[in-house]
Design a protein around this motif. Structure first.
Motif, PDB file in Angstrom:
ATOM      1  N   TYR A  10       5.048   1.857 -10.443  1.00 53.79           N
ATOM      2  CA  TYR A  10       4.757   0.711 -11.312  1.00 53.79           C
ATOM      3  C   TYR A  10       4.739   1.143 -12.781  1.00 53.79           C
ATOM      4  O   TYR A  10       5.377   0.509 -13.630  1.00 53.79           O
ATOM      5  N   LYS A  11       4.051   2.231 -13.082  1.00 52.77           N
ATOM      6  CA  LYS A  11       3.960   2.708 -14.469  1.00 52.77           C
ATOM      7  C   LYS A  11       5.342   3.073 -15.009  1.00 52.77           C
ATOM      8  O   LYS A  11       5.662   2.772 -16.156  1.00 52.77           O
ATOM      9  N   ARG A  12       6.133   3.735 -14.176  1.00 58.17           N
ATOM     10  CA  ARG A  12       7.475   4.148 -14.592  1.00 58.17           C
ATOM     11  C   ARG A  12       8.391   2.945 -14.838  1.00 58.17           C
ATOM     12  O   ARG A  12       9.213   2.948 -15.749  1.00 58.17           O
ATOM     13  N   LYS A  13       8.237   1.898 -14.031  1.00 57.19           N
ATOM     14  CA  LYS A  13       9.093   0.712 -14.128  1.00 57.19           C
ATOM     15  C   LYS A  13       8.561  -0.335 -15.113  1.00 57.19           C
ATOM     16  O   LYS A  13       9.246  -1.323 -15.391  1.00 57.19           O
ATOM     17  N   LEU A  14       7.360  -0.149 -15.642  1.00 54.66           N
ATOM     18  CA  LEU A  14       6.735  -1.154 -16.498  1.00 54.66           C
ATOM     19  C   LEU A  14       7.605  -1.603 -17.674  1.00 54.66           C
ATOM     20  O   LEU A  14       7.670  -2.803 -17.952  1.00 54.66           O
ATOM     21  N   PRO A  15       8.305  -0.708 -18.366  1.00 55.09           N
ATOM     22  CA  PRO A  15       9.142  -1.185 -19.477  1.00 55.09           C
ATOM     23  C   PRO A  15      10.146  -2.267 -19.053  1.00 55.09           C
ATOM     24  O   PRO A  15      10.339  -3.248 -19.765  1.00 55.09           O
TER      25      PRO A  15
ATOM     26  N   GLU B 257       2.828  -0.157   6.961  1.00 54.71           N
ATOM     27  CA  GLU B 257       3.057   0.909   5.983  1.00 54.71           C
ATOM     28  C   GLU B 257       2.454   0.485   4.647  1.00 54.71           C
ATOM     29  O   GLU B 257       2.433  -0.701   4.320  1.00 54.71           O
ATOM     30  N   PRO B 258       1.981   1.438   3.852  1.00 51.65           N
ATOM     31  CA  PRO B 258       1.396   1.079   2.552  1.00 51.65           C
ATOM     32  C   PRO B 258       2.438   0.484   1.601  1.00 51.65           C
ATOM     33  O   PRO B 258       3.580   0.932   1.545  1.00 51.65           O
ATOM     34  N   PHE B 259       2.033  -0.541   0.880  1.00 51.67           N
ATOM     35  CA  PHE B 259       2.833  -1.119  -0.191  1.00 51.67           C
ATOM     36  C   PHE B 259       1.868  -1.680  -1.227  1.00 51.67           C
ATOM     37  O   PHE B 259       0.701  -1.920  -0.939  1.00 51.67           O
ATOM     38  N   LEU B 260       2.371  -1.874  -2.421  1.00 48.06           N
ATOM     39  CA  LEU B 260       1.544  -2.353  -3.529  1.00 48.06           C
ATOM     40  C   LEU B 260       2.069  -3.685  -4.031  1.00 48.06           C
ATOM     41  O   LEU B 260       3.275  -3.856  -4.227  1.00 48.06           O
ATOM     42  N   VAL B 261       1.157  -4.634  -4.225  1.00 50.84           N
ATOM     43  CA  VAL B 261       1.463  -5.872  -4.931  1.00 50.84           C
ATOM     44  C   VAL B 261       0.567  -5.876  -6.160  1.00 50.84           C
ATOM     45  O   VAL B 261      -0.651  -5.791  -6.043  1.00 50.84           O
ATOM     46  N   LYS B 262       1.187  -5.919  -7.337  1.00 48.92           N
ATOM     47  CA  LYS B 262       0.420  -5.838  -8.582  1.00 48.92           C
ATOM     48  C   LYS B 262       0.971  -6.845  -9.578  1.00 48.92           C
ATOM     49  O   LYS B 262       2.183  -6.953  -9.746  1.00 48.92           O
ATOM     50  N   GLN B 263       0.056  -7.559 -10.230  1.00 51.56           N
ATOM     51  CA  GLN B 263       0.497  -8.492 -11.261  1.00 51.56           C
ATOM     52  C   GLN B 263       0.981  -7.693 -12.462  1.00 51.56           C
ATOM     53  O   GLN B 263       0.347  -6.725 -12.889  1.00 51.56           O
ATOM     54  N   ILE B 264       2.104  -8.106 -12.990  1.00 48.08           N
ATOM     55  CA  ILE B 264       2.724  -7.402 -14.113  1.00 48.08           C
ATOM     56  C   ILE B 264       2.018  -7.807 -15.400  1.00 48.08           C
ATOM     57  O   ILE B 264       1.959  -8.987 -15.744  1.00 48.08           O
ATOM     58  N   GLN B 265       1.463  -6.802 -16.085  1.00 48.29           N
ATOM     59  CA  GLN B 265       0.750  -7.020 -17.340  1.00 48.29           C
ATOM     60  C   GLN B 265       1.161  -5.939 -18.330  1.00 48.29           C
ATOM     61  O   GLN B 265       1.064  -4.757 -18.024  1.00 48.29           O
ATOM     62  N   ALA B 266       1.605  -6.364 -19.508  1.00 50.85           N
ATOM     63  CA  ALA B 266       2.006  -5.407 -20.533  1.00 50.85           C
ATOM     64  C   ALA B 266       0.815  -4.576 -20.981  1.00 50.85           C
ATOM     65  O   ALA B 266       0.928  -3.397 -21.266  1.00 50.85           O
ATOM     66  N   VAL B 267      -0.350  -5.225 -21.034  1.00 55.06           N
ATOM     67  CA  VAL B 267      -1.582  -4.540 -21.428  1.00 55.06           C
ATOM     68  C   VAL B 267      -2.584  -4.690 -20.286  1.00 55.06           C
ATOM     69  O   VAL B 267      -2.912  -5.809 -19.894  1.00 55.06           O
ATOM     70  N   GLU B 268      -3.034  -3.566 -19.759  1.00 48.91           N
ATOM     71  CA  GLU B 268      -4.025  -3.591 -18.688  1.00 48.91           C
ATOM     72  C   GLU B 268      -5.398  -3.850 -19.288  1.00 48.91           C
ATOM     73  O   GLU B 268      -5.768  -3.261 -20.301  1.00 48.91           O
ATOM     74  N   HIS B 269      -6.133  -4.728 -18.677  1.00 54.91           N
ATOM     75  CA  HIS B 269      -7.484  -5.036 -19.129  1.00 54.91           C
ATOM     76  C   HIS B 269      -8.467  -4.258 -18.265  1.00 54.91           C
ATOM     77  O   HIS B 269      -8.484  -4.415 -17.047  1.00 54.91           O
ATOM     78  N   ALA B 270      -9.263  -3.417 -18.911  1.00 56.70           N
ATOM     79  CA  ALA B 270     -10.234  -2.606 -18.188  1.00 56.70           C
ATOM     80  C   ALA B 270     -11.423  -3.454 -17.766  1.00 56.70           C
ATOM     81  O   ALA B 270     -11.867  -4.335 -18.499  1.00 56.70           O
ATOM     82  N   GLN B 271     -11.902  -3.185 -16.588  1.00 59.42           N
ATOM     83  CA  GLN B 271     -13.097  -3.858 -16.076  1.00 59.42           C
ATOM     84  C   GLN B 271     -14.228  -2.834 -16.143  1.00 59.42           C
ATOM     85  O   GLN B 271     -14.067  -1.708 -15.694  1.00 59.42           O
TER      86      GLN B 271
END
Length: 80
Positions: free
Chosen positions: A10-15, A53-67
């Motif tokens: 995800y981090k690598r593909k974010l751009p 099998e493990p997989f990830l579903v993540k909402q795409i956000q340009a800026v991650e908001h820390a909790q």
């Protein structure tokens, strides 16, 4: 750590994912499978293709908001 490889993907593909901000990315291992307009659609596709099998579903956000969550407790203070 669980899903470490998927998070790195995800981090690598974010751009390239930024143009789909707000959508949900489905990632399995080192592969970005696709993006979906809803979390439910991405989860359904993930289970359909990868079963348990493990997989990830993540909402795409340009800026991650820390909790921030704290367990700060003052010793000796009781709350009612």
């Amino acid at each position: 750590m669980a899903l470490e490889q998927e998070l790195e993907t995800y981090k690598r593909k974010l751009p390239e994912l930024k143009r789909s901000e707000g959508k949900f990315a489905l990632i399995h291992g080192n592969e970005l499978i696709d993006t979906y307009t809803s979390y439910e659609d991405a989860i359904k596709e993930g289970y359909s293709r990868f079963r348990l099998e493990p997989f990830l579903v993540k909402q795409i956000q340009a800026v991650e908001h820390a909790q921030f969550v704290t367990r700060f407790v003052v010793p000796g203070c009781a709350t009612a």
